[in-house]
Design a protein around this motif. Structure first.
Motif, PDB file in Angstrom:
ATOM      1  N   VAL A   1      -7.151   4.658  10.131  1.00  0.00           N
ATOM      2  CA  VAL A   1      -7.005   3.290   9.623  1.00  0.00           C
ATOM      3  C   VAL A   1      -6.122   2.463  10.552  1.00  0.00           C
ATOM      4  O   VAL A   1      -6.392   1.279  10.789  1.00  0.00           O
ATOM      5  CB  VAL A   1      -6.436   3.315   8.194  1.00  0.00           C
TER       6      VAL A   1
ATOM      7  N   GLY B   1       0.748   4.040  -2.867  1.00  0.00           N
ATOM      8  CA  GLY B   1       0.138   5.312  -2.495  1.00  0.00           C
ATOM      9  C   GLY B   1       1.098   6.483  -2.468  1.00  0.00           C
ATOM     10  O   GLY B   1       0.673   7.639  -2.649  1.00  0.00           O
TER      11      GLY B   1
ATOM     12  N   VAL C   1      -3.261  -2.608   3.708  1.00  0.00           N
ATOM     13  CA  VAL C   1      -3.082  -1.912   2.428  1.00  0.00           C
ATOM     14  C   VAL C   1      -3.587  -0.478   2.537  1.00  0.00           C
ATOM     15  O   VAL C   1      -2.936   0.474   2.067  1.00  0.00           O
ATOM     16  CB  VAL C   1      -3.818  -2.657   1.292  1.00  0.00           C
ATOM     17  N   ALA C   2      -4.754  -0.300   3.170  1.00  0.00           N
ATOM     18  CA  ALA C   2      -5.308   1.042   3.345  1.00  0.00           C
ATOM     19  C   ALA C   2      -4.383   1.909   4.197  1.00  0.00           C
ATOM     20  O   ALA C   2      -4.197   3.101   3.919  1.00  0.00           O
ATOM     21  CB  ALA C   2      -6.695   0.963   3.979  1.00  0.00           C
ATOM     22  N   ALA C   3      -3.791   1.305   5.236  1.00  0.00           N
ATOM     23  CA  ALA C   3      -2.855   2.055   6.066  1.00  0.00           C
ATOM     24  C   ALA C   3      -1.638   2.488   5.253  1.00  0.00           C
ATOM     25  O   ALA C   3      -1.146   3.616   5.388  1.00  0.00           O
ATOM     26  CB  ALA C   3      -2.418   1.205   7.262  1.00  0.00           C
TER      27      ALA C   3
ATOM     28  N   LEU D   1      -1.552   2.926   1.920  1.00  0.00           N
ATOM     29  CA  LEU D   1      -1.982   3.906   0.918  1.00  0.00           C
ATOM     30  C   LEU D   1      -2.093   5.310   1.496  1.00  0.00           C
ATOM     31  O   LEU D   1      -1.884   6.298   0.784  1.00  0.00           O
ATOM     32  CB  LEU D   1      -3.336   3.494   0.332  1.00  0.00           C
ATOM     33  N   THR D   2      -2.426   5.425   2.782  1.00  0.00           N
ATOM     34  CA  THR D   2      -2.654   6.739   3.391  1.00  0.00           C
ATOM     35  C   THR D   2      -1.450   7.275   4.149  1.00  0.00           C
ATOM     36  O   THR D   2      -1.551   8.335   4.772  1.00  0.00           O
ATOM     37  CB  THR D   2      -3.858   6.671   4.352  1.00  0.00           C
TER      38      THR D   2
ATOM     39  N   GLY E   1       0.812  -1.215   0.000  1.00  0.00           N
ATOM     40  CA  GLY E   1       0.000   0.000   0.000  1.00  0.00           C
ATOM     41  C   GLY E   1       0.840   1.256   0.000  1.00  0.00           C
ATOM     42  O   GLY E   1       0.549   2.224  -0.711  1.00  0.00           O
TER      43      GLY E   1
ATOM     44  N   ALA F   1      -6.625  10.297   7.920  1.00  0.00           N
ATOM     45  CA  ALA F   1      -7.019   8.986   7.407  1.00  0.00           C
ATOM     46  C   ALA F   1      -6.085   7.893   7.901  1.00  0.00           C
ATOM     47  O   ALA F   1      -6.538   6.802   8.292  1.00  0.00           O
ATOM     48  CB  ALA F   1      -7.036   9.016   5.875  1.00  0.00           C
ATOM     49  N   ASN F   2      -4.777   8.153   7.902  1.00  0.00           N
ATOM     50  CA  ASN F   2      -3.818   7.145   8.322  1.00  0.00           C
ATOM     51  C   ASN F   2      -3.986   6.798   9.797  1.00  0.00           C
ATOM     52  O   ASN F   2      -3.960   5.617  10.177  1.00  0.00           O
ATOM     53  CB  ASN F   2      -2.407   7.641   8.050  1.00  0.00           C
TER      54      ASN F   2
ATOM     55  N   ALA G   1      -6.446  -6.152   4.069  1.00  0.00           N
ATOM     56  CA  ALA G   1      -7.067  -5.019   3.386  1.00  0.00           C
ATOM     57  C   ALA G   1      -6.859  -3.736   4.176  1.00  0.00           C
ATOM     58  O   ALA G   1      -6.565  -2.669   3.606  1.00  0.00           O
ATOM     59  CB  ALA G   1      -8.558  -5.287   3.183  1.00  0.00           C
ATOM     60  N   LEU G   2      -6.990  -3.820   5.496  1.00  0.00           N
ATOM     61  CA  LEU G   2      -6.749  -2.646   6.325  1.00  0.00           C
ATOM     62  C   LEU G   2      -5.281  -2.221   6.285  1.00  0.00           C
ATOM     63  O   LEU G   2      -4.974  -1.021   6.298  1.00  0.00           O
ATOM     64  CB  LEU G   2      -7.170  -2.933   7.766  1.00  0.00           C
TER      65      LEU G   2
END
Length: 425
Positions: free
Chosen positions: A111, A84, A133-135, A137-138, A80, A107-108, A130-131
């Motif tokens: 998450v 990102g 990856v989101a962490a 990305l942000t 991520g 956001a980071n 998935a979480l």
């Protein structure tokens, strides 16, 4: 590798900054004169989560679910971040650092908090990945954007810019020494989740302060945005530098995997972090020396020399048989790491126009992350099948390949000159 042109336009430094003075102070005095003493503090504490999160994730999930799940979630976090980073850098160049960083920090932090809750609640592995990856990305990309900010503040003063980038790279090395140690201490004394909780708090507080600092570049004006749209990001020089960044990340990751495998084989897995910290100590010292005494060699010459020295200093890993020897070997490698990265990011600054500086710095940073992830994927199974020296061999191979690539580029003049006028992308 011939010098990359520095003829691309650089916005003037803010009024009263050191970059605008005819005889700006050098070294540490010059760096602090650029943005004040608060900026380095905010930047350091805001980027510390980048060192806390990977080890904090491994400690938390390994404690509950084992190293298999921990490795998968950590790899998702890396993925991520690699994807990102350039996006956040591009948005920061277009819309200004402040709104992009404020949104990314909020956001980071959110998450990361959800990721901790998901792990503690025992949610399925795909949800945690998935979480993660989101962490990734942000991640606000404070380190690369700080380098872009220093480049803008220094204006056309190359000596001052070199000192600022050297100082900033050294802050990274100090952070990667403090972060893993702090995460380990918190996991033992407080809770395995404490490292990630602290990371979320730091990024929320100090990432916000970094975003709100008066040195933050504003959004691009309409005329600048139009000019930026016609300016290329990629050039042969930047491609080469990103390839060297990938190999640097691979050399780190192979060595780190080998140290962990060695410590595991000796029945002292907890000692791996202390051994690895030896590299950060010597690298930080070398970085501070580079700020104080930058020398007169051209950046391209310094890059080739430091890459070659690092390749030689990596070879003793193949003869290591105990933790003291491993600590001594990685400490030796550290003497070349910060000078190498200082030259690398200095050349990234020269390789791209100022309008795309933040994006370029995040691209190079993503190269380091990609290299670490790829080498970890190769070195882990090799170490499990053939022992820790197989992982060290990955590190030596990556370092040697980096030295050969830099030497070949020097002979074939692969680093190209950046156009000084807008070109169709």
């Amino acid at each position: 590798m011939k010098p990359v042109s520095s003829a691309s336009p650089v916005p003037p430094a803010s009024p009263g900054s050191a970059g605008s003075a005819g005889a700006a102070p050098g070294g540490f005095r010059g760096v602090f004169a650029l943005g004040g003493r608060a900026l380095p503090v905010h930047a350091f504490l805001a980027r510390l989560p980048a060192a806390l999160c990977p080890i904090g994730t491994l400690l938390l999930i390994n404690e509950r679910d084992g190293i298999g799940d921990a490795g998968a979630v950590a790899a998702a976090l890396w993925l991520g971040q690699a994807l990102g980073g350039p996006v956040i850098g591009r948005l920061a160049d277009r819309r200004g650092h402040r709104p992009v960083l404020l949104a990314a920090c909020a956001a980071n932090a959110a998450v990361l908090a959800v990721l901790v809750a998901a792990v503690l609640a025992g949610l399925p592995l795909p949800v945690r990945m998935a979480l993660a990856v989101a962490a990734g990305l942000t991640v606000p990309q404070v380190g690369p954007l700080a380098r872009a900010r220093w480049a803008r503040l220094a204006g056309g003063d190359e000596a001052l810019l070199g000192a600022a980038l050297s100082f900033d790279t050294t802050l990274d090395e100090v952070g990667f020494m403090v972060g893993p140690a702090l995460a380990g201490v918190l996991a033992v004394t407080v809770h395995p989740a404490a490292g990630l909780v602290l990371a979320a708090a730091l990024i929320l507080v100090f990432g916000t302060l970094f975003a709100l600092h008066p040195t933050a570049p504003g959004p691009a004006r309409a005329s600048d945005a139009a000019a930026r749209a016609g300016v290329r990001l990629w050039s042969p020089g930047l491609v080469l530098l990103c390839a060297l960044a990938v190999l640097q990340g691979a050399a780190w990751s192979g060595a780190n995997t080998g140290v962990n495998a060695l410590a595991q084989a000796l029945g002292e897995p907890g000692a791996a972090g202390l051994v690895w910290a030896a590299m950060a100590v010597t690298s930080s010292i070398a970085g501070f020396v580079t700020v104080a005494r930058p020398g007169s060699a051209d950046l391209t010459v310094r890059l080739r020399r430091t890459i070659a020295v690092q390749a030689l200093l990596t070879l003793p890993l193949l003869a290591v048989s105990g933790l003291p020897g491993a600590a001594f070997a990685v400490a030796g490698i550290g003497l070349a790491v910060a000078p190498h990265l200082i030259a690398l990011f200095g050349l990234v600054e020269r390789a791209v126009p100022a309008q795309r500086m933040g994006e370029a710095m995040t691209v190079a940073g993503s190269g380091l992350i990609v290299g670490q992830a790829l080498a970890a994927a190769a070195a882990g199974p090799l170490a499990q099948a053939y022992g820790y020296r197989a992982a060290f061999a990955v590190a030596c191979t990556a370092a040697a390949a980096s030295a050969l690539l830099a030497r070949a580029a020097a002979r074939t003049t692969a680093a190209a000159t950046v156009p000084t006028t807008p070109t169709t992308a």
